[in-house]
Design an enzyme around this catalytic site. Structure first.
Site, PDB file in Angstrom:
ATOM      1  N   TYR A  96      -7.667  11.967  -2.892  1.00 26.34           N
ATOM      2  CA  TYR A  96      -8.660  12.535  -1.986  1.00 26.34           C
ATOM      3  C   TYR A  96      -8.901  13.994  -2.358  1.00 26.34           C
ATOM      4  O   TYR A  96      -8.021  14.676  -2.886  1.00 26.34           O
ATOM      5  CB  TYR A  96      -8.198  12.411  -0.534  1.00 26.34           C
ATOM      6  CG  TYR A  96      -8.134  10.974  -0.050  1.00 26.34           C
ATOM      7  CD1 TYR A  96      -9.283  10.319   0.358  1.00 26.34           C
ATOM      8  CD2 TYR A  96      -6.923  10.284  -0.026  1.00 26.34           C
ATOM      9  CE1 TYR A  96      -9.240   9.011   0.788  1.00 26.34           C
ATOM     10  CE2 TYR A  96      -6.871   8.967   0.405  1.00 26.34           C
ATOM     11  CZ  TYR A  96      -8.036   8.333   0.814  1.00 26.34           C
ATOM     12  OH  TYR A  96      -7.988   7.028   1.243  1.00 26.34           O
ATOM     13  N   GLN A 153     -13.635   5.297   3.254  1.00 23.48           N
ATOM     14  CA  GLN A 153     -13.872   3.883   3.483  1.00 23.48           C
ATOM     15  C   GLN A 153     -15.372   3.625   3.589  1.00 23.48           C
ATOM     16  O   GLN A 153     -16.154   4.490   3.220  1.00 23.48           O
ATOM     17  CB  GLN A 153     -13.122   3.435   4.720  1.00 23.48           C
ATOM     18  CG  GLN A 153     -11.602   3.530   4.546  1.00 23.48           C
ATOM     19  CD  GLN A 153     -10.824   2.973   5.739  1.00 23.48           C
ATOM     20  OE1 GLN A 153     -11.334   2.286   6.586  1.00 23.48           O
ATOM     21  NE2 GLN A 153      -9.549   3.326   5.793  1.00 23.48           N
ATOM     22  N   GLU A 171      -8.466   3.761  -3.516  1.00 22.59           N
ATOM     23  CA  GLU A 171      -8.772   4.720  -2.451  1.00 22.59           C
ATOM     24  C   GLU A 171      -9.189   6.022  -3.103  1.00 22.59           C
ATOM     25  O   GLU A 171      -8.429   6.604  -3.879  1.00 22.59           O
ATOM     26  CB  GLU A 171      -7.569   4.970  -1.521  1.00 22.59           C
ATOM     27  CG  GLU A 171      -7.293   3.862  -0.530  1.00 22.59           C
ATOM     28  CD  GLU A 171      -6.252   4.254   0.511  1.00 22.59           C
ATOM     29  OE1 GLU A 171      -6.218   5.449   0.896  1.00 22.59           O
ATOM     30  OE2 GLU A 171      -5.477   3.387   0.933  1.00 22.59           O
ATOM     31  N   ASN A 204       0.837  -1.201   0.000  1.00 20.21           N
ATOM     32  CA  ASN A 204       0.000   0.000   0.000  1.00 20.21           C
ATOM     33  C   ASN A 204       0.871   1.250   0.000  1.00 20.21           C
ATOM     34  O   ASN A 204       1.772   1.378   0.830  1.00 20.21           O
ATOM     35  CB  ASN A 204      -0.895   0.030   1.240  1.00 20.21           C
ATOM     36  CG  ASN A 204      -1.662   1.331   1.372  1.00 20.21           C
ATOM     37  OD1 ASN A 204      -2.647   1.548   0.674  1.00 20.21           O
ATOM     38  ND2 ASN A 204      -1.220   2.209   2.263  1.00 20.21           N
ATOM     39  N   GLU A 205       0.622   2.154  -0.941  1.00 19.34           N
ATOM     40  CA  GLU A 205       1.241   3.495  -0.967  1.00 19.34           C
ATOM     41  C   GLU A 205       2.734   3.445  -0.631  1.00 19.34           C
ATOM     42  O   GLU A 205       3.217   4.220   0.214  1.00 19.34           O
ATOM     43  CB  GLU A 205       0.496   4.431  -0.008  1.00 19.34           C
ATOM     44  CG  GLU A 205      -0.918   4.727  -0.454  1.00 19.34           C
ATOM     45  CD  GLU A 205      -1.631   5.757   0.416  1.00 19.34           C
ATOM     46  OE1 GLU A 205      -1.069   6.176   1.453  1.00 19.34           O
ATOM     47  OE2 GLU A 205      -2.758   6.156   0.059  1.00 19.34           O
TER      48      GLU A 205
END
Length: 502
Positions: A243, A352, A291, A171-172
């Site tokens: 985001y 989420q 995400e 992840n990331e």
């Protein structure tokens, strides 16, 4: 203001992968504990999962759920979450500076996923751990029996393998906040070897390699080019995250940020095409946008916990953004962008699902409730499955300091593969003007409106709460289909979902 749209049966983008409408459960804040899992709650089932939350998730119909992280996975020992609960260790989670009890692990999550009706998308730890742990986890989850790890799974109560198809390789890994951050070359090499080992077990699994955590990263887009150069032939997807923050007093400009998302997708899609050509490959790699969401409301209030000022609390309230009506419109624009890019974006995970930047919120011991962003997500998941159409849109446009030629009317369309209905998802980004629009239905025989829902007329700062779900869809009106042309109007700063039937 007037707008004209053409939907032509022969002009399609691609078949939509239903997993485009997935979500994410991370061991972060109250996503798991007092979110999906609360054994003392009045609605809890025999396994401790909240039935009221399950019911709301079923309304959305979430096809796939990523687990267990997220930043959490980069220092996670999956073995801590198996075996008798009384024997499971409590660990310190370095990602969010909290304590993890491990009362929910792979067995519990799998039981929950089965009850909800969602496919598991599991992540392996390539931060503090690596290849060996990944192959052991895969064997534990997917091997029928007769080996150490598969027999241990049986001993722990699960006879049959779960046969999880979709796996994330970390992840990331580009992020300086990540435990075990790596350069693109370091990560590319580890991801390649891990993918090779996992495919030696089962060549039919689908693997997701980490792309950039954000288009604002200094390493973007070279990261994607380097990582794909190492891994292209061994993976199926490259992961992107983004985001959105509302730091602009101009709401039209806030809603134009979905244009940045479109540019991000197109840039990475071009890198995929370049790498495929470079390698003379017949293999296809797609984007897993696993995400995405609006996230800014809770950043300041969360800092003391994340920075360690509150010690190591278990399941504190973190990232609990309370979404307003402006965010409802933003989420709708994001989903429209994914639909319009269905040829390259195959998987999406709203981050989420419960409590943590989520469409569903809970009160410990109390009710579960829908945030304002619940509805555009629900409608897209319910009616956005089929073939995405390539619409021709004529409408007034505007400029921002980060995007140009932005249409005031944001729209996508899906032809259902279940009942042949046409569904239009529409947002009016204009702050003061309604848009009268018509949609020419070329090659279609649709003559009636099956469903027409509007979310609009609210103050931009209006929110829902456990006491009152004020922001809800209302029935639309004054729409007609005349001579294969759908005619309607959409008020300023409004979302509209319209389904047409034969």
């Amino acid at each position: 203001m007037k707008a004209s749209i053409t939907a032509h049966k022969q002009f399609s983008v691609a078949k939509i992968d239903p997993r485009l409408y997935g979500s994410f459960i991370e061991h972060l804040g109250r996503a798991v504990y007092t979110g999906i899992y609360e054994p003392t709650h009045p609605s809890a089932d025999d396994n401790g999962f909240r039935q009221d939350v399950i019911d709301l998730i079923k309304e959305i119909d979430v096809p796939v759920t990523r687990y267990p992280g997220g930043n959490f996975v980069s220092a996670y020992n999956w073995e801590d979450g198996i075996g008798p609960k009384e024997n499971r260790p409590t660990r310190l989670d370095l990602a969010w500076h909290t304590a993890e009890s491990n009362q929910v692990g792979i067995h519990e999550f799998a039981d929950w996923a089965e009850k909800v009706g969602t496919e598991m998308m599991l992540a392996v730890n390539l931060g503090s751990r690596g290849l060996d742990e990944a192959r052991s986890f895969l064997e534990y989850v997917n091997h029928p029996g007769g080996t150490y790890w598969s027999d241990l799974r049986k001993h722990n109560g699960r006879e049959e393998p779960w046969n999880v198809k979709l796996w994330c390789l970390g992840n990331e890994m580009d992020g300086p906040w990540q435990i075990g951050q790596k350069t693109a070359s370091e990560y590319g090499r580890v991801a390649f070897e891990t993918a090779k080992a996992m495919r030696s077990f089962d060549n039919n699994i689908e693997l997701v390699v980490c792309g950039s955590s954000s288009p604002m990263m200094d390493t973007y887009p070279e990261w994607e080019a380097t990582v794909l150069d190492y891994t292209y032939e061994t993976v199926n997807y490259i992961s992107l995250h983004m985001y959105f923050e509302n730091n602009d007093t101009n709401t039209s400009h806030y809603l134009a940020k979905a244009e940045q998302l479109g540019n991000y997708i197109e840039t990475v899609a071009s890198i995929i095409r370049m790498t495929k050509a470079k390698k003379r490959s017949d293999h296809n790699v797609y984007i897993s946008f696993d995400e995405w969401n609006v996230w800014y409301h809770s950043r300041e209030q969360d800092k003391p916990t994340i920075e360690g000022e509150n010690g190591w609390p278990h399941a504190p309230a973190l990232l609990e953004d309370i979404y307003d009506f402006a965010d409802t419109l933003q989420v709708a624009c994001i989903l429209n962008t994914f639909i319009r890019n269905a040829d390259v974006v195959k998987i999406g995970c709203m981050a989420q699902l419960v409590n943590v930047i989520a469409p569903i919120m809970t009160v410990e011991g109390g009710p579960a409730w829908r945030q304002s962003i619940f509805y555009p997500y629900m409608y897209a998941s319910q009616y956005g499955r089929g073939t995405a159409l390539n619409l021709a849109v004529t409408c007034d446009r505007y400029e921002t300091n980060f995007a140009s030629n932005v249409s005031y009317l944001d729209i996508s369309c899906v032809e259902s593969d279940q009942d042949d209905s046409l569904t239009f998802f529409i947002v009016n980004r204009h702050e003061t003007e309604a848009i009268d629009f018509d949609i020419a239905l070329e090659g279609f025989e649709h003559t009636r409106v099956i469903e027409d829902k509007i979310i609009g007329g609210y103050d931009l700062t209006q929110t829902n709460s456990p006491e009152a779900e004020t922001i809800q869809p209302q029935d639309g009106k004054d729409s007609t289909i005349i001579e294969r042309k759908f005619n309607a109007s959409i008020e300023p700063l409004t979302y509209r979902m319209v389904r047409l039937g034969l």
